[in-house]
Design a protein around this motif. Sequence first.
Motif, mmCIF file in Angstrom:
data_model
loop_
_atom_site.group_PDB
_atom_site.id
_atom_site.type_symbol
_atom_site.label_atom_id
_atom_site.label_comp_id
_atom_site.label_asym_id
_atom_site.label_seq_id
_atom_site.Cartn_x
_atom_site.Cartn_y
_atom_site.Cartn_z
ATOM 1 N N SER A 210 0.370 7.523 13.697
ATOM 2 C CA SER A 210 1.347 7.040 14.686
ATOM 3 C C SER A 210 1.353 5.513 14.756
ATOM 4 C CB SER A 210 1.025 7.621 16.067
ATOM 5 O OG SER A 210 -0.300 7.257 16.472
ATOM 6 N N THR A 211 0.168 4.898 14.629
ATOM 7 C CA THR A 211 0.090 3.427 14.638
ATOM 8 C C THR A 211 0.796 2.841 13.424
ATOM 9 O OG1 THR A 211 -2.015 3.529 15.802
ATOM 10 C CG2 THR A 211 -1.483 1.460 14.696
ATOM 11 N N LEU A 212 0.581 3.461 12.257
ATOM 12 C CA LEU A 212 1.248 2.976 11.045
ATOM 13 C C LEU A 212 2.760 3.095 11.182
ATOM 14 C CD1 LEU A 212 1.128 1.943 8.124
ATOM 15 C CD2 LEU A 212 0.968 4.325 7.377
ATOM 16 N N ARG B 78 0.829 -1.204 0.000
ATOM 17 C CA ARG B 78 0.000 0.000 0.000
ATOM 18 C C ARG B 78 0.866 1.258 0.000
ATOM 19 N NH1 ARG B 78 -3.885 1.941 -2.266
ATOM 20 N NH2 ARG B 78 -4.585 -0.229 -2.178
ATOM 21 N N LEU B 79 1.953 1.259 0.752
ATOM 22 C CA LEU B 79 2.867 2.410 0.744
ATOM 23 C C LEU B 79 3.409 2.666 -0.660
ATOM 24 C CD1 LEU B 79 4.818 1.759 4.060
ATOM 25 C CD2 LEU B 79 3.491 3.817 3.539
ATOM 26 N N LYS C 294 8.172 0.514 11.810
ATOM 27 C CA LYS C 294 9.405 0.270 12.565
ATOM 28 C C LYS C 294 9.487 -1.178 13.046
ATOM 29 C CE LYS C 294 9.911 5.045 14.160
ATOM 30 N NZ LYS C 294 9.897 5.968 15.321
ATOM 31 N N ARG C 295 8.364 -1.677 13.585
ATOM 32 C CA ARG C 295 8.361 -3.046 14.126
ATOM 33 C C ARG C 295 8.602 -4.085 13.032
ATOM 34 N NH1 ARG C 295 4.364 -6.760 14.471
ATOM 35 N NH2 ARG C 295 2.739 -5.249 13.930
ATOM 36 N N LEU C 296 8.062 -3.845 11.844
ATOM 37 C CA LEU C 296 8.172 -4.813 10.752
ATOM 38 C C LEU C 296 9.405 -4.589 9.886
ATOM 39 C CD1 LEU C 296 4.407 -4.758 9.720
ATOM 40 C CD2 LEU C 296 5.589 -6.605 10.926
ATOM 41 N N ASN C 297 10.230 -3.582 10.254
ATOM 42 C CA ASN C 297 11.471 -3.296 9.501
ATOM 43 C C ASN C 297 11.199 -3.059 8.013
ATOM 44 O OD1 ASN C 297 13.236 -3.554 11.753
ATOM 45 N ND2 ASN C 297 13.094 -5.794 11.568
ATOM 46 N N TRP D 240 4.658 6.088 -1.293
ATOM 47 C CA TRP D 240 5.334 6.138 -0.001
ATOM 48 C C TRP D 240 4.860 7.321 0.853
ATOM 49 C CZ3 TRP D 240 7.718 1.703 0.989
ATOM 50 C CH2 TRP D 240 8.043 0.904 -0.129
ATOM 51 N N ASN D 241 3.628 7.742 0.595
ATOM 52 C CA ASN D 241 3.001 8.780 1.422
ATOM 53 C C ASN D 241 2.326 8.091 2.613
ATOM 54 O OD1 ASN D 241 1.077 10.634 2.523
ATOM 55 N ND2 ASN D 241 1.200 11.831 0.646
ATOM 56 N N GLN D 242 2.914 8.221 3.806
ATOM 57 C CA GLN D 242 2.437 7.495 4.974
ATOM 58 C C GLN D 242 1.068 7.988 5.447
ATOM 59 O OE1 GLN D 242 5.660 6.955 7.950
ATOM 60 N NE2 GLN D 242 7.005 7.705 6.328
ATOM 61 N N THR D 243 0.821 9.284 5.301
ATOM 62 C CA THR D 243 -0.484 9.822 5.697
ATOM 63 C C THR D 243 -1.601 9.212 4.855
ATOM 64 O OG1 THR D 243 0.531 11.913 6.363
ATOM 65 C CG2 THR D 243 -1.842 11.932 5.945
#
Length: 479
Positions: A460-462, A440-441, A467-470, A446-449
């Motif tokens: 913030s959750t995304l 999806r990014l 970060k968690r999924l590297n 690569w627009n996170q919003t």
Amino acid sequence: MSKAAVSDAIDEPSVAVHPLGQRILIIDDEAGIRDSLETLLTLEGFRVDLAGDGVAGLDQLTRNAYDLMLLDLALPGESGIDLLPRIKALVPDLPVIMITAYGTVGNVVDAIRAGASNFVQKPWDNEKLLADIRIAIGKNRAEQEVVHLKRTLKQRVSFENIVGKSEPMLRLFDLVAQVAPSRSTVLIQGESGTGKELIAKAIHAHSPRRDKPFIPVNTGAVPSDLLESTLFGHERGAFTSAVAAKKGLFEVADGGTLFLDEIGTMRMDMQAKILRVLQDRRFMHVGGTQEIQVDIRIVAATNVNLEQAVKEGRFREDLFYRLNVISLELPPLRNRKEDIPLLANHYLKFYAEENGFPPPELSSEALRLMMDYEWPGNVRELENAMERGVVLSNGPTLSPDLLPQQLRGNTFSTALLEQRPDASLFDVIEDIERRIIADRLERCNWNQTEASEFFRIPLSTLNQKIKRLNIVLKKRGKE
């Protein structure tokens, strides 16, 4: 170093050949030796030239081509070993057999280091000498054929970055090599994504114009009201925004090649102006009064059936025949599927190097899916799929999960369980989550919003998940 070791270092497996008029140069200061060797070699069918010292030998070498040289070690003035570097500088691939009455281990080592193919001690055995000569000539010929074959295959398998070894592509490479040196206009036809601009660049690179500009212009991407100015240039005040005179691409490409891509989309009035340039190599700036003459080669490309467009009145018949002097047809990827593994590995390596990653290997299942797919977007679609795979990969293997959805269908692969014996169901779920978010990014540039809005979760959750999924983020705006 023992004599046996020296002998082992010299005697390499080779292919012996028949003389068939091969030419040998003998450099020896003893007339009796020269005569004996000439008689022996002539009776065996070799052509023989003689020289009594290094100066005469080098002179012969600059005037004639030889298959082998017999060189005496002890020559007057410059020794044979001292002469060898000069011989190799003139003809690097020439086999040289040293002949001497002083066959010490030191002499042998020095001769081999200087570039000698073999070392024969006087008095020699005629049969062994003849065998050594045939082996040296045969080995050299085989090496040259390998070099030639590698150069040919390199050109044919990757012709100016056009990767392919299928029969349609090899035929295309041959045509490009044949037409490139000419001045003729070339029309390249093929579906979108087949690499028409790469073929145009290859034609330019193999032409006498290679040192002049190659100017590409996508005539379908330039607004119609700007295309004339873009191609022909304009004078100051020719239209509202023309605050200064400007050269067009026809002038910029003078002496070189102008590539008119997507010419099938060009307006009829512009087609008439292009036709005149093709006929006369002359044009005027927009708003100008003086004709400008240029020396350019036109290469055009289209994914439109121009013959059909002519019948429908959308393309000028006279322009079509002017463009269609030499026609090259690029096959779609679905018609050359044997090139898919080659293309895939090429792009995997390219994008891995670009991103600083080790290139992943295609799994057999991923390759099977790629071979079964029809690739409507052709090579460009495959390239994008491989770039995506490199960016999303977190292991040495590109599994089906890393391929775009249209290749995978609706099934999820459990390749992670097969690749990692310690992987659990939770690892697989996490892996799938990683791929869904990264996919999806990528679709959101690569627009996170935008991606967080699509998933209906806080930004913030995304970010925490990324970060968690590297997940490796790419810069926005990359084409």
